[in-house]
Design a protein around this motif. Sequence first.
Motif, PDB file in Angstrom:
ATOM      1  N   VAL A   1       1.822  19.707  47.105  1.00 48.98           N
ATOM      2  CA  VAL A   1       0.421  19.298  46.975  1.00 48.98           C
ATOM      3  C   VAL A   1       0.011  18.926  45.479  1.00 48.98           C
ATOM      4  CG1 VAL A   1      -0.454  20.505  49.040  1.00 48.98           C
ATOM      5  CG2 VAL A   1      -0.797  21.617  46.775  1.00 48.98           C
ATOM      6  N   LEU A   2       0.891  19.113  44.525  1.00 45.93           N
ATOM      7  CA  LEU A   2       0.850  18.511  43.120  1.00 45.93           C
ATOM      8  C   LEU A   2       1.650  17.355  42.675  1.00 45.93           C
ATOM      9  CD1 LEU A   2       0.577  22.024  41.464  1.00 45.93           C
ATOM     10  CD2 LEU A   2      -1.295  20.792  42.373  1.00 45.93           C
ATOM     11  N   SER A   3       0.970  16.687  41.934  1.00 48.82           N
ATOM     12  CA  SER A   3       1.711  15.374  41.243  1.00 48.82           C
ATOM     13  C   SER A   3       1.566  15.543  39.700  1.00 48.82           C
ATOM     14  CB  SER A   3       0.859  13.992  41.921  1.00 48.82           C
ATOM     15  OG  SER A   3       1.728  12.940  41.429  1.00 48.82           O
ATOM     16  N   PRO A   4       2.839  15.237  39.166  1.00 54.49           N
ATOM     17  CA  PRO A   4       2.846  15.286  37.634  1.00 54.49           C
ATOM     18  C   PRO A   4       1.995  14.622  37.000  1.00 54.49           C
ATOM     19  CG  PRO A   4       4.762  14.024  38.354  1.00 54.49           C
ATOM     20  CD  PRO A   4       4.040  14.419  39.726  1.00 54.49           C
TER      21      PRO A   4
ATOM     22  N   ALA B   1       1.969  19.590  31.009  1.00 53.53           N
ATOM     23  CA  ALA B   1       2.628  20.498  31.756  1.00 53.53           C
ATOM     24  C   ALA B   1       1.656  21.570  32.376  1.00 53.53           C
ATOM     25  CB  ALA B   1       3.712  21.397  30.874  1.00 53.53           C
ATOM     26  N   ASP B   2       0.517  21.417  32.095  1.00 53.50           N
ATOM     27  CA  ASP B   2      -0.415  22.791  32.582  1.00 53.50           C
ATOM     28  C   ASP B   2      -1.435  21.708  33.568  1.00 53.50           C
ATOM     29  OD1 ASP B   2      -1.647  21.318  30.556  1.00 53.50           O
ATOM     30  OD2 ASP B   2      -2.745  23.236  29.898  1.00 53.50           O
ATOM     31  N   ARG B   3      -1.341  20.539  33.821  1.00 51.37           N
ATOM     32  CA  ARG B   3      -2.164  19.744  34.434  1.00 51.37           C
ATOM     33  C   ARG B   3      -1.562  18.857  35.500  1.00 51.37           C
ATOM     34  NH1 ARG B   3      -5.710  14.954  33.576  1.00 51.37           N
ATOM     35  NH2 ARG B   3      -7.989  15.669  34.136  1.00 51.37           N
ATOM     36  N   TRP B   4      -2.031  18.635  36.534  1.00 50.64           N
ATOM     37  CA  TRP B   4      -1.528  17.938  37.759  1.00 50.64           C
ATOM     38  C   TRP B   4      -2.639  17.314  38.360  1.00 50.64           C
ATOM     39  CZ3 TRP B   4      -0.702  22.996  36.854  1.00 50.64           C
ATOM     40  CH2 TRP B   4       0.396  23.690  36.364  1.00 50.64           C
ATOM     41  N   ARG B   5      -2.181  16.100  39.218  1.00 48.18           N
ATOM     42  CA  ARG B   5      -3.044  15.412  40.076  1.00 48.18           C
ATOM     43  C   ARG B   5      -2.625  16.183  41.476  1.00 48.18           C
ATOM     44  NH1 ARG B   5      -3.457   9.022  41.460  1.00 48.18           N
ATOM     45  NH2 ARG B   5      -4.528   9.130  43.354  1.00 48.18           N
ATOM     46  N   LEU B   6      -4.009  16.396  42.243  1.00 52.34           N
ATOM     47  CA  LEU B   6      -3.850  16.941  43.523  1.00 52.34           C
ATOM     48  C   LEU B   6      -3.446  15.785  44.477  1.00 52.34           C
ATOM     49  CD1 LEU B   6      -4.458  19.215  45.251  1.00 52.34           C
ATOM     50  CD2 LEU B   6      -6.841  18.110  45.823  1.00 52.34           C
TER      51      LEU B   6
ATOM     52  N   ALA C   1      -3.122  24.527  46.627  1.00 59.18           N
ATOM     53  CA  ALA C   1      -2.881  23.828  45.362  1.00 59.18           C
ATOM     54  C   ALA C   1      -2.998  24.915  44.265  1.00 59.18           C
ATOM     55  CB  ALA C   1      -4.167  22.877  45.055  1.00 59.18           C
ATOM     56  N   ALA C   2      -3.893  25.807  44.337  1.00 61.75           N
ATOM     57  CA  ALA C   2      -4.314  26.859  43.608  1.00 61.75           C
ATOM     58  C   ALA C   2      -2.935  27.868  43.487  1.00 61.75           C
ATOM     59  CB  ALA C   2      -5.214  27.940  43.800  1.00 61.75           C
ATOM     60  N   ARG C   3      -2.349  28.189  44.662  1.00 59.53           N
ATOM     61  CA  ARG C   3      -0.920  28.849  44.698  1.00 59.53           C
ATOM     62  C   ARG C   3       0.171  28.048  44.040  1.00 59.53           C
ATOM     63  NH1 ARG C   3       2.628  31.044  48.954  1.00 59.53           N
ATOM     64  NH2 ARG C   3       1.767  29.247  50.412  1.00 59.53           N
ATOM     65  N   GLN C   4       0.126  26.822  44.097  1.00 55.04           N
ATOM     66  CA  GLN C   4       1.315  25.821  43.532  1.00 55.04           C
ATOM     67  C   GLN C   4       1.156  25.876  42.001  1.00 55.04           C
ATOM     68  OE1 GLN C   4       2.353  22.466  45.552  1.00 55.04           O
ATOM     69  NE2 GLN C   4       2.458  23.572  47.816  1.00 55.04           N
ATOM     70  N   ALA C   5       0.004  25.666  41.790  1.00 57.55           N
ATOM     71  CA  ALA C   5      -0.329  25.528  40.431  1.00 57.55           C
ATOM     72  C   ALA C   5       0.066  26.715  39.532  1.00 57.55           C
ATOM     73  CB  ALA C   5      -1.602  25.079  39.644  1.00 57.55           C
TER      74      ALA C   5
ATOM     75  N   PRO D   1      -9.182  10.658  42.605  1.00 57.96           N
ATOM     76  CA  PRO D   1      -8.337  11.730  41.919  1.00 57.96           C
ATOM     77  C   PRO D   1      -9.000  12.967  41.833  1.00 57.96           C
ATOM     78  CG  PRO D   1      -8.250  10.245  40.446  1.00 57.96           C
ATOM     79  CD  PRO D   1      -9.105   9.471  41.596  1.00 57.96           C
ATOM     80  N   CYS D   2      -8.339  13.997  42.334  1.00 59.35           N
ATOM     81  CA  CYS D   2      -8.539  15.590  41.920  1.00 59.35           C
ATOM     82  C   CYS D   2      -7.562  15.964  40.867  1.00 59.35           C
ATOM     83  CB  CYS D   2      -8.822  16.216  42.935  1.00 59.35           C
ATOM     84  SG  CYS D   2      -9.870  16.047  44.277  1.00 59.35           S
ATOM     85  N   TRP D   3      -8.129  16.807  39.771  1.00 58.02           N
ATOM     86  CA  TRP D   3      -7.053  17.484  38.922  1.00 58.02           C
ATOM     87  C   TRP D   3      -6.949  18.562  38.861  1.00 58.02           C
ATOM     88  CZ3 TRP D   3      -4.675  13.240  37.034  1.00 58.02           C
ATOM     89  CH2 TRP D   3      -5.069  11.919  37.274  1.00 58.02           C
ATOM     90  N   VAL D   4      -5.752  19.261  38.879  1.00 55.19           N
ATOM     91  CA  VAL D   4      -5.770  20.655  38.758  1.00 55.19           C
ATOM     92  C   VAL D   4      -5.136  21.265  37.398  1.00 55.19           C
ATOM     93  CG1 VAL D   4      -4.614  22.463  40.178  1.00 55.19           C
ATOM     94  CG2 VAL D   4      -5.136  20.446  41.353  1.00 55.19           C
TER      95      VAL D   4
END
Length: 332
Positions: free
Chosen positions: A217-220, A224-229, A254-258, A285-288
């Motif tokens: 559920v994360l996209s690069p 390194a510390d930020r992903w697109r949901l 998403a919280a678990r994977q991040a 887009p959402c950002w994690v």
Amino acid sequence: MASATLTPSACDQSGGIHGRRGDGNRPRALTSTVPREYVHRAAVSEVFLTNWRQSGSDGWLVTAQWPRAHSFYGPAHGLHDPLLLIETVRQAGILLSHVAHGVPLDHRIIWQQVRYALRPQALRAALKPADIALHITDRDVVRRRKQLVSIRQEFRIVCDGAELARATLVYSCHSPAVYRRVRGEYGDLALANARRLPPAEPVPPQAVGRDRTGDVVLSPTDRADRWRLRVDTSHPVLFDHPVDHVPGMLMVEAARQAARAAAPDWALPVALTCSFERYAELDAPCWVQARPAGVADDGRQEVAVCVEQHGRALLDARVTGLPLPECLPDLC
């Protein structure tokens, strides 16, 4: 959709679904799940709850069964997936909103907070499905004109007779009219899905503790510390049925994977707190973002995770993890 009123044929006097009465062949325990509409699931295979009854003036006992295998929340390293705990808590909260508090089935249940802390030893998977007992106490019950508005529920959870976890769920209830007023055009299911963005490219599954690309559920991004949901509305578990916003369980995943990506030395989330601030819409887009937040003497590492959209916070989470189970001889 019909209201949540239960008929005598569906329930016994204690409030739980019963099996057939009669001769000595009557089953000793319930052998089916609760009705799927009581937990807001379309697939019967995704319903984990099996029964409920009242326990005291403000308490409830809800029983559940975890499968030995699951297409998304499958066991790893001989342990059940801790996020099965969150999904079971989610289902129990919704069930009790309907059968205990009279919330009609067409009302929306909206999370404010979900949290748990568990004992890893009690997660061991056996050669049979796990029997789960959720002892639930209602707190901070708010009603308006006799209708439930919001509630905090505290859970003591037992797995196969062993103390597993403590959890808390806080949610509010909204009638269709209130939900339409709050959501505006975003509450239009067809329009929301017509405007949804296609899922972005996933990060490598092993980077977030997954085996299959479709479960990522994360996209690069370039950080390194930020992903697109990554929101894939065709996912059969995270999107069990069409919805007009990103589901809460996808946000929890998403919280678990991040957290796993930010702290790759651990894989078992033994504690998690998620506070939900706003709806996550499908058309932007959402950002994690995740950052390590300290390591305890026993190796537990906390990771802070936030999710935002349009520059506004959607989710604030804290995930506490332990090293891989093979590094814990007392656990395996």
